[in-house]
Design a protein around this motif. Sequence first.
Motif, PDB file in Angstrom:
ATOM      1  N   LEU A  85       0.822  -1.214   0.000  1.00 55.91           N
ATOM      2  CA  LEU A  85       0.000   0.000   0.000  1.00 55.91           C
ATOM      3  C   LEU A  85       0.856   1.264   0.000  1.00 55.91           C
ATOM      4  O   LEU A  85       0.510   2.257  -0.645  1.00 55.91           O
ATOM      5  CB  LEU A  85      -0.966  -0.005   1.194  1.00 55.91           C
ATOM      6  CG  LEU A  85      -2.177  -0.940   1.044  1.00 55.91           C
ATOM      7  CD1 LEU A  85      -3.017  -0.947   2.314  1.00 55.91           C
ATOM      8  CD2 LEU A  85      -3.050  -0.532  -0.142  1.00 55.91           C
ATOM      9  N   VAL A  86       1.969   1.229   0.715  1.00 57.12           N
ATOM     10  CA  VAL A  86       2.858   2.395   0.750  1.00 57.12           C
ATOM     11  C   VAL A  86       3.365   2.702  -0.654  1.00 57.12           C
ATOM     12  O   VAL A  86       3.422   3.866  -1.084  1.00 57.12           O
ATOM     13  CB  VAL A  86       4.029   2.144   1.739  1.00 57.12           C
ATOM     14  CG1 VAL A  86       5.214   3.059   1.447  1.00 57.12           C
ATOM     15  CG2 VAL A  86       3.549   2.340   3.176  1.00 57.12           C
ATOM     16  N   VAL A  87       3.690   1.662  -1.409  1.00 58.05           N
ATOM     17  CA  VAL A  87       4.152   1.868  -2.784  1.00 58.05           C
ATOM     18  C   VAL A  87       2.994   2.321  -3.673  1.00 58.05           C
ATOM     19  O   VAL A  87       3.114   3.284  -4.427  1.00 58.05           O
ATOM     20  CB  VAL A  87       4.808   0.576  -3.333  1.00 58.05           C
ATOM     21  CG1 VAL A  87       5.086   0.709  -4.828  1.00 58.05           C
ATOM     22  CG2 VAL A  87       6.100   0.288  -2.570  1.00 58.05           C
ATOM     23  N   GLU A  88       1.852   1.633  -3.539  1.00 61.85           N
ATOM     24  CA  GLU A  88       0.690   1.988  -4.360  1.00 61.85           C
ATOM     25  C   GLU A  88       0.259   3.433  -4.152  1.00 61.85           C
ATOM     26  O   GLU A  88      -0.166   4.113  -5.077  1.00 61.85           O
ATOM     27  CB  GLU A  88      -0.494   1.075  -4.019  1.00 61.85           C
ATOM     28  CG  GLU A  88      -0.549  -0.180  -4.843  1.00 61.85           C
ATOM     29  CD  GLU A  88      -1.736  -1.055  -4.445  1.00 61.85           C
ATOM     30  OE1 GLU A  88      -1.623  -2.265  -4.618  1.00 61.85           O
ATOM     31  OE2 GLU A  88      -2.752  -0.520  -3.951  1.00 61.85           O
ATOM     32  N   LYS A  89       0.343   3.895  -2.893  1.00 65.92           N
ATOM     33  CA  LYS A  89      -0.114   5.248  -2.581  1.00 65.92           C
ATOM     34  C   LYS A  89       0.962   6.293  -2.823  1.00 65.92           C
ATOM     35  O   LYS A  89       0.791   7.468  -2.506  1.00 65.92           O
ATOM     36  CB  LYS A  89      -0.573   5.320  -1.117  1.00 65.92           C
ATOM     37  CG  LYS A  89      -1.707   4.375  -0.775  1.00 65.92           C
ATOM     38  CD  LYS A  89      -3.003   4.832  -1.411  1.00 65.92           C
ATOM     39  CE  LYS A  89      -4.134   3.855  -1.102  1.00 65.92           C
ATOM     40  NZ  LYS A  89      -5.404   4.289  -1.713  1.00 65.92           N
ATOM     41  N   GLY A  90       2.129   5.849  -3.307  1.00 66.00           N
ATOM     42  CA  GLY A  90       3.183   6.788  -3.655  1.00 66.00           C
ATOM     43  C   GLY A  90       3.941   7.361  -2.467  1.00 66.00           C
ATOM     44  O   GLY A  90       4.611   8.380  -2.585  1.00 66.00           O
ATOM     45  N   LEU A  91       3.858   6.722  -1.295  1.00 67.86           N
ATOM     46  CA  LEU A  91       4.597   7.206  -0.131  1.00 67.86           C
ATOM     47  C   LEU A  91       6.075   6.828  -0.221  1.00 67.86           C
ATOM     48  O   LEU A  91       6.926   7.423   0.435  1.00 67.86           O
ATOM     49  CB  LEU A  91       4.008   6.626   1.168  1.00 67.86           C
ATOM     50  CG  LEU A  91       2.855   7.400   1.818  1.00 67.86           C
ATOM     51  CD1 LEU A  91       1.717   7.638   0.860  1.00 67.86           C
ATOM     52  CD2 LEU A  91       2.351   6.652   3.050  1.00 67.86           C
ATOM     53  N   GLY A  92       6.357   5.819  -0.996  1.00 64.79           N
ATOM     54  CA  GLY A  92       7.736   5.374  -1.178  1.00 64.79           C
ATOM     55  C   GLY A  92       7.763   4.433  -2.369  1.00 64.79           C
ATOM     56  O   GLY A  92       6.711   4.026  -2.855  1.00 64.79           O
ATOM     57  N   THR A  93       8.962   4.113  -2.820  1.00 63.74           N
ATOM     58  CA  THR A  93       9.048   3.194  -3.954  1.00 63.74           C
ATOM     59  C   THR A  93       9.603   1.850  -3.478  1.00 63.74           C
ATOM     60  O   THR A  93      10.275   1.773  -2.444  1.00 63.74           O
ATOM     61  CB  THR A  93      10.000   3.740  -5.034  1.00 63.74           C
ATOM     62  OG1 THR A  93      11.319   3.815  -4.463  1.00 63.74           O
ATOM     63  CG2 THR A  93       9.565   5.122  -5.498  1.00 63.74           C
ATOM     64  N   ALA A  94       9.323   0.830  -4.261  1.00 62.86           N
ATOM     65  CA  ALA A  94       9.850  -0.494  -3.927  1.00 62.86           C
ATOM     66  C   ALA A  94      11.375  -0.452  -3.905  1.00 62.86           C
ATOM     67  O   ALA A  94      12.015  -1.076  -3.059  1.00 62.86           O
ATOM     68  CB  ALA A  94       9.339  -1.520  -4.934  1.00 62.86           C
TER      69      ALA A  94
END
Lengths: 125, 212
Positions: A85-94
């Motif tokens: 979810l953090v990646v999907e929501k753009g809070l961080g990248t994989a």
Amino acid sequence: MSPPERDIPRGEVPGVPRDADGPVFDEPWQAQAFAMAVKLHERGVFTWNEWAAALSGEIRRAQAAGDPDTGSTYYRHWLATLERLVVEKGLGTAGALSERKDAWDRAARATPHGRPILLENDPLA
Amino acid sequence: MSDDHHHDHDHDHDHPDSVLSEMDLRTRALESILVEKGYVDPAALDALVDLYETKIGPRNGARVVAKAWTDPNYREWLDRDATEAISSVGYGGRQGEHMRVVANTPDTHNIVVCTLCSCYPWPVLGLPPVWYKAAPYRSKVVRDPRGVLADFGVELPAGTQVRVWDSTAEVRYLVLPMRPAGTEGWTEERLAALVTRDSMIGTGLPLEARKT
């Protein structure tokens, strides 16, 4: 005659620490992962519906991949959901998560036993 | 990052030269990035963990149950609008979910499960026990609730119907167990001590009066 099915422990699972009346986290990272999800939800990063859908998807995929799903792997799925979810929501990248994980690994290995593990201990930092 | 979550199950055991486990590293990576970007505050995370580990537990739910046993007006409110009735005593739903209270009677025994994942009424029961999160419970309780009750050492009269309630992200259930016999005139506080976590999930019964 086969013995009765005993696949459900009577609220007791060997090796899992718990107090008399409730569960505790097995390891500190589980508590941190739990708290991060609650805090991100409070900030409105995702709704609780989104969270539940993502988590149940994660658990289904893990089961399909052979996870025994005995409850002990629950917080693994929890953390994987959080990362997703953090990646999907753009809070961080994989990529950033993966690089940061390696940095923590180097920092931990460079930290003398008994000292707090800090990210700045990473020799490449 | 969809497919790389499962492969570590088999090899995050401690290598001799490794200090932190794979899961610990991933958690630290995520947390440090979220902290840097201002999405989470480490002190707030610690406070939340402390709250759930030591302060909430199932005691909040026990107080709700004891109040329902002693106060008919509160009981009626719980039946009508459990979310409001429960938040009136200070236990608000952190996830904004609706609470519903299902009351046991001599005719009906209620059990709560979340077959999809592990939705659980945290504000009243704290964090879920390991078995609640495990696939065996989640699947067996639906097809054989009496078998599950037997696993937990609970035997009900043959005529009692067992109802299984499947939690969702929107609705969380709390079982209101039957008040134990021999507790007439007891205070809420004394009654609350009889209310176990499992009795509010439905996999157990309250303690008997003489045992306290």
